[in-house]
Design a protein around this motif. Structure first.
Motif, PDB file in Angstrom:
ATOM      1  N   GLU A  47       0.830  -1.206   0.000  1.00  0.00           N
ATOM      2  CA  GLU A  47       0.000   0.000   0.000  1.00  0.00           C
ATOM      3  C   GLU A  47       0.863   1.253   0.000  1.00  0.00           C
ATOM      4  N   ILE A  48       1.913   1.223   0.818  1.00  0.00           N
ATOM      5  CA  ILE A  48       2.815   2.371   0.933  1.00  0.00           C
ATOM      6  C   ILE A  48       3.444   2.684  -0.428  1.00  0.00           C
ATOM      7  N   ILE A  49       3.938   1.659  -1.086  1.00  0.00           N
ATOM      8  CA  ILE A  49       4.612   1.864  -2.373  1.00  0.00           C
ATOM      9  C   ILE A  49       3.611   2.317  -3.432  1.00  0.00           C
ATOM     10  N   THR A  50       2.404   1.741  -3.395  1.00  0.00           N
ATOM     11  CA  THR A  50       1.363   2.146  -4.346  1.00  0.00           C
ATOM     12  C   THR A  50       0.991   3.615  -4.153  1.00  0.00           C
ATOM     13  N   LEU A  51       0.850   4.036  -2.882  1.00  0.00           N
ATOM     14  CA  LEU A  51       0.511   5.438  -2.607  1.00  0.00           C
ATOM     15  C   LEU A  51       1.638   6.364  -3.056  1.00  0.00           C
ATOM     16  N   LEU A  52       2.885   5.963  -2.773  1.00  0.00           N
ATOM     17  CA  LEU A  52       4.042   6.769  -3.189  1.00  0.00           C
ATOM     18  C   LEU A  52       4.059   6.936  -4.703  1.00  0.00           C
ATOM     19  N   LYS A  56       0.863  10.155  -3.474  1.00  0.00           N
ATOM     20  CA  LYS A  56       0.107  10.403  -2.235  1.00  0.00           C
ATOM     21  C   LYS A  56       1.070  10.168  -1.072  1.00  0.00           C
ATOM     22  N   GLU A  59      -0.238  10.278   2.685  1.00  0.00           N
ATOM     23  CA  GLU A  59      -1.058   9.086   2.954  1.00  0.00           C
ATOM     24  C   GLU A  59      -0.167   7.859   3.150  1.00  0.00           C
ATOM     25  N   ALA A  60       0.894   7.782   2.343  1.00  0.00           N
ATOM     26  CA  ALA A  60       1.831   6.665   2.480  1.00  0.00           C
ATOM     27  C   ALA A  60       2.447   6.673   3.882  1.00  0.00           C
ATOM     28  N   ALA A 111       7.679  11.314   5.174  1.00  0.00           N
ATOM     29  CA  ALA A 111       6.529  11.413   4.274  1.00  0.00           C
ATOM     30  C   ALA A 111       5.562  12.508   4.722  1.00  0.00           C
TER      31      ALA A 111
END
Ligand code: HEC
Length: 140
Positions: A47-52, A56, A59-60, A111
């Motif tokens: 999720e973190i990598i997808t948000l980055l 975002k 959010e990450a 972040a």
């Protein structure tokens, strides 16, 4: 030729080499808690990598702090001792676990600035903490 290539690939596959990691002898209940936590760690990291990747950044950071950071520490304290992996791990392994929470919180702070470059720079310490423990310890 194909067979030779396959053999070469097999011989260099680390999983088939002798497993030299330290065994952390955890009771089955603690192993089960750890396994569930680990599956969630991977989801959180993804999720973190997808948000980055979609810029975002803040959010990450929030996902990192809530799911992996120091905020996520101690959530097994209410479980029966047998089911708590932390206090039953070798002390050095437990230390690597704490380093991982600290790395996630450091990423979260980077972040929180909204600066993608800063956040990216803090990411390898987080992923590196997963790698460090996996490279040294096994539970079975
Ligand atoms: C303190 C040590 C430690 C740290 C830090 C750690 N892991 Fe693990 N992880 C383990 C151990 C030990 C296992 C094997 C658990 C078992 O099956 O008994 C494991 C297993 C896993 C598994 C396999 C779960 C399954 O399906 O059986 C995944 C996925 C995983 N870890 C992801 C992560 C990610 C992502 C991170 C970093 C955010 C991380 N881990 C950090 C020790 C650690």
């Amino acid at each position: 030729m194909k067979r030779l290539l396959l053999l070469a690939a097999l011989l260099t596959t680390p999983a088939l080499a002798q497993d030299t990691r330290f065994l952390a002898p955890l009771p089955p209940a603690a192993q089960e808690t750890l396994r569930k936590e680990m599956l969630d760690n991977l989801l959180a990291l993804n999720e973190i990598i997808t948000l980055l990747a979609s810029n975002k950044v803040r959010e990450a950071g929030e996902v990192a702090e809530q799911r992996l950071g120091q905020t996520a520490m101690g959530k097994n304290a209410a479980l029966p001792y047998d089911a708590r992996p932390g206090p039953q791990m070798p002390i050095e392994m437990h230390g690597l676990g704490r380093d991982g929470h600290a790395a996630a919180s450091a990423f979260a702070r980077a972040a929180a600035t909204g600066d993608a470059t800063k956040a990216m720079a803090a990411l390898p310490r987080l992923t590196g903490s997963c790698v460090a423990c996996h490279a040294l310890y096994r539970t079975r």
